[in-house]
Design a protein around this motif. Structure first.
Motif: not given
Length: 487
Positions: A82-88, A253-257
């Motif tokens: 999972e990758r976000s702007a802050e890291g993985s 991505e980190a987001f999920t819905q």
């Protein structure tokens, strides 16, 4: 050493909060690809950890040998990055119990579909995988899998054929029907899939029509998690994070819905543990996502690809094109009624932040595929609504012009590329030898079953599309983007 068990994983890697072998299979999933592994399988992993149950997954690829070849030697385990702007971060998923390919593993797949333990059949086969006629809502007889299965319903290879065959076999054996859970980007996907199966049954098993129409549950869903195709870099990252070689790794991505209509007569996993929202009517959420996220994705994919941007995050670094992405999101939002609890402007800003994630290498060329299957719900439907409401058409005209320019199949440097569209031959034939932008637009608007009447009959829209297409063809996509953003 290859990933085959949970032993030896570093503490930084999350692992299933349950013992996988203690749980039986309750779900057959058709379309064993990256999105399923990043979304439904990950949610099921969380559900098993929260409340247990026999809900592990038998994953099936309808054509490709690759998913089973990746997962089977790993006992179904794989790394989700999972990758976000802050890291993985990395997580090993244990919800996939079996992985098959329909061709060589037909007996196993049919056995899983008819097993009494199977209570849900879920699907991510992409919009083109169903063989659905946009005109009738039933089967598209020209679709290869549909054509095969209509001729040989006892040896199905496609979605409709397999599901009708399995439901018929279960009914004959006195086994309760499974719930059919479509997770593809189709409007009212559950209802569309019911319509498809009813029409297929009408042609091949008429005695099953009423049963499928009334006794089988088809909850609609909205799914959202940006998931690029795995690359060698994905596999290298998984090995670095876990210490094991993982041929099935996927990044997202980190987001999920996940929004789901709660209609599961024979039960379901505790997907709410992964943040799933259960509602009576998924349509407003689905429409929001299709028109805003997916519509903006399509627009930026066609224009961005031709402007030389390989990834979505590259698009968002192009200030004029990023401005057009925001314009597209606002235009799409304006076509929808208010949705309680949802701020469309805040949703649009969150989408822009997700698109700009530099760690998620989502290729514009990947998003651009299957345009004739994606445009109806992503661009054409909101454009019809905009016409009806007297709203500006420029954003939709630009998106359509970008698609048409992409459909010409040649970069500005003169290099040919595959459209990767189920109607590719038809698209190429329609524009072959046609020089004028107005004529190109007229040819593509006239394709059967694609553009709804309010758009095909709108002189203002056709003229706006042709004008923007002409700029793209004569001045280049980058110049067209700058000109459009300056308006």
């Amino acid at each position: 050493m290859r990933l085959t068990s949970l032993e030896g994983l570093p503490s930084s890697v999350a692992r299933p909060g349950y013992t996988p072998d203690d749980h039986g299979v309750g779900i057959v999933h058709l379309g064993l690809g990256a999105f399923h592994k990043a979304h439904q399988a990950a949610a099921t992993d969380a559900a098993l950890a929260a409340e247990g149950g026999d809900w592990r997954i038998c994953g099936v690829s309808l054509r490709s040998l690759e998913p089973a070849a990746q997962l089977t030697p790993q006992n179904g385990l794989y790394t989700l990055i999972e990758r976000s702007a802050e890291g993985s971060n990395a997580r090993v998923i244990g919800s996939v119990a079996q992985a098959f390919c329909l061709g060589p593993d037909r007996a196993e797949v049919l056995g899983a579909l008819t097993a009494p333990e199977t209570r849900i059949v879920s699907l991510t086969v992409t919009e083109k995988g169903y063989g659905l006629s946009r005109t009738t809502g039933g089967v598209d007889e020209a679709h290869p899998a549909i054509a095969h299965d209509l001729a040989a319903p006892g040896a199905p290879v496609g979605v409709a054929g397999l599901l009708v065959w399995a439901l018929k076999a279960r009914h004959a054996a006195g086994t309760a029907p499974f719930t059919v859970l479509c997770c593809d980007n189709l409007p009212e996907n559950g209802r569309l899939l019911r319509s498809l199966l009813v029409d297929f049954a009408r042609r091949t098993a008429p005695e099953m029509v009423e049963f499928i129409a009334t006794d089988v549950a088809f909850p609609s869903t909205m799914v959202d998690r940006i998931t690029p195709a795995a690359t060698p870099e994905t596999l290298a990252a998984a090995q670095e994070m876990t210490g094991y070689r993982d041929e099935a790794a996927v990044e997202t991505e980190a987001f999920t819905q996940w929004v789901i209509e709660d209609n599961f007569p024979t039960g379901r996993p505790a997907w709410e543990a992964a943040g799933a929202m259960f509602v009576e009517d998924v349509r407003p959420y689905e429409e929001m996502k299709l028109r805003m996220l997916n519509g903006a994705h399509s627009m930026l994919a066609y224009s961005g690809f031709l402007a030389g941007h390989r990834h979505v995050s590259d698009v968002m670094q192009d200030a004029p094109l990023a401005a057009l992405v925001r314009r597209q999101l606002a235009a799409a939002a304006a076509t929808m009624p208010a949705l309680p609890g949802v701020d469309f402007a805040a949703y649009a800003e969150a989408l822009c932040a997700r698109f700009a994630n530099p760690h998620l290498k989502h290729q514009t060329y990947q998003i651009a595929m299957d345009g004739t299957e994606k445009l109806p719900q992503r661009i054409l439907a909101p454009c019809v609504a905009a016409i009806s409401a007297g709203q500006p058409l420029a954003p939709f005209a630009f998106a359509l012009a970008a698609w048409i320019r992409y459909a010409l199949g040649q970069t500005e440097a003169g290099e040919a590329y595959a459209l990767r569209d189920p109607r590719e031959e038809e698209l190429r034939a329609a524009v072959s030898g046609v020089e004028g932008s107005e004529d190109i637009v007229a040819r593509l608007v006239a394709l059967p079953g694609l553009f709804p009447a309010p758009l095909a009959e709108s002189t203002a829209l056709r003229e706006a599309v042709a004008e923007k297409l002409q700029t793209m063809r004569t001045q280049g996509m980058a110049a067209a983007i700058r000109a459009e953003a300056s308006v």
